[in-house]
Scaffold this motif. Structure first.
Motif: not given
Length: 310
Positions: A101, A106, A131, A197, A217, A220-222, A240, A242, A244
């Motif tokens: 991270r 998340g 964030n 990720t 996706p 991972s989170r973008y 974002q 992802s 989420e």
């Protein structure tokens, strides 16, 4: 809205079969044939509806980034004979997932908000907002559950329980940090931030290989880099790429994977939105136009591709 929920092939020489949350794995003597289905999971639960083109998105992003990181760590892939199929070496997986991270988002953000300042044995400073960028990327491993929920675990617990040897774990840490750095650089070139990720590794003989998917996706989170600072300063949610948003939809409809909760079924318009979001991520992270594979005879095409390569 054609999508592959599951496959049930029987191949000559097949020695086994395993169905994961998203992938159908066909096992041969030294080879795996993995079908990226269109299933979607959240909170470690497979949702009732399959998402059109999702498997293709995951498989093609993973193939691209496994190739783009093969100079850092060797991986299991031999070929991708179909947009939803990858074939490669049958490895013995390590029973941990290496989650890394760079930002408090998340699961980590939810734990932090609940008052925890230590996650997987890693201490976090007070005063962070959801964030926020972390002072330095942190590795927060999870157990690799064959069923049910993956659980947070610390490096110390992994070593104490003998889940991974100290020698191997040092290599996994080194690879994880180098892969995240490469992923961060690639994302930056595309105007994205790689937030967090996970990587999975296995052994083929004595060699450690990168397995499964990377920088997709699902794993991972973008965030979009443009506007990140302004949104943080204003205390607003980040835009974002992802899944989420799927988790948030489920939370809104009373589901977080807890005992006794019923999984809500996604309506057609939301299924289509999820599909479009996955395609958007593919195009944004790869810089390539997504070419939808024909779906008229999708299952037969997948079976034919595997048969030709076993």
């Amino acid at each position: 809205m054609s999508a592959i929920k599951e496959t049930k092939f029987k191949f000559p020489g097949q020695q086994g079969f395993y169905r994961g949350k998203v992938r159908d794995v066909y096992i041969f003597e030294n080879t795996l044939a993995i079908v990226a289905s269109d299933r979607i999971s959240a909170f470690d639960v497979v949702l009732p509806r399959a998402i059109p083109h999702k498997g293709q998105v995951l498989n093609q992003i993973a193939a691209k980034f496994l190739q783009a990181t093969s100079d850092i760590v060797p991986n299991w892939v031999a070929s991708t004979p179909h947009p939803q199929v990858t074939m490669g070496k049958k490895c013995e997986p390590f029973k941990v997932e290496m989650v890394i991270r760079g930002y408090l988002a998340g699961h980590a953000a939810r734990e932090y908000k609940a008052g925890k300042r230590t996650i997987c044995g890693v201490s976090l400073p007070d005063g962070l907002k959801e964030n926020d960028r972390l002072p330095t990327p942190i590795i927060t491993p999870t157990t690799k559950a064959s069923e049910g929920h993956d659980e947070d675990i610390s490096k110390e617990e992994i070593l104490d329980q003998g889940i991974v040897s100290a020698e191997d774990y040092a290599i996994l840490e080194k690879y994880t940090q180098a892969l995240f750095e490469r992923g961060t650089q690639i994302a930056k070139q595309m105007g994205l931030i790689l937030v967090d990720t996970k990587y999975e590794f296995g052994k083929y003989g004595k060699e450690i290989l990168l397995i499964d998917e990377i920088h997709t996706p699902d794993s991972s989170r973008y965030f979009y880099a443009g506007g990140y600072e302004g949104l943080q300063e204003a205390g607003l949610p980040q835009k974002q790429l992802s899944k989420e948003f799927v988790r948030q939809w489920l939370i809104k409809h009373g589901f977080q994977g807890k005992d006794g909760q019923e999984v809500p079924e996604m309506p057609d318009d939301f299924v289509l939105e999820v599909s479009e979001r996955y395609i958007e991520l593919f195009e944004k992270i790869t810089g390539e136009k997504f070419q939808k594979a024909p779906t008229e005879s999708l299952e037969k095409d997948i079976e034919k591709a595997i048969l030709a390569h076993i």
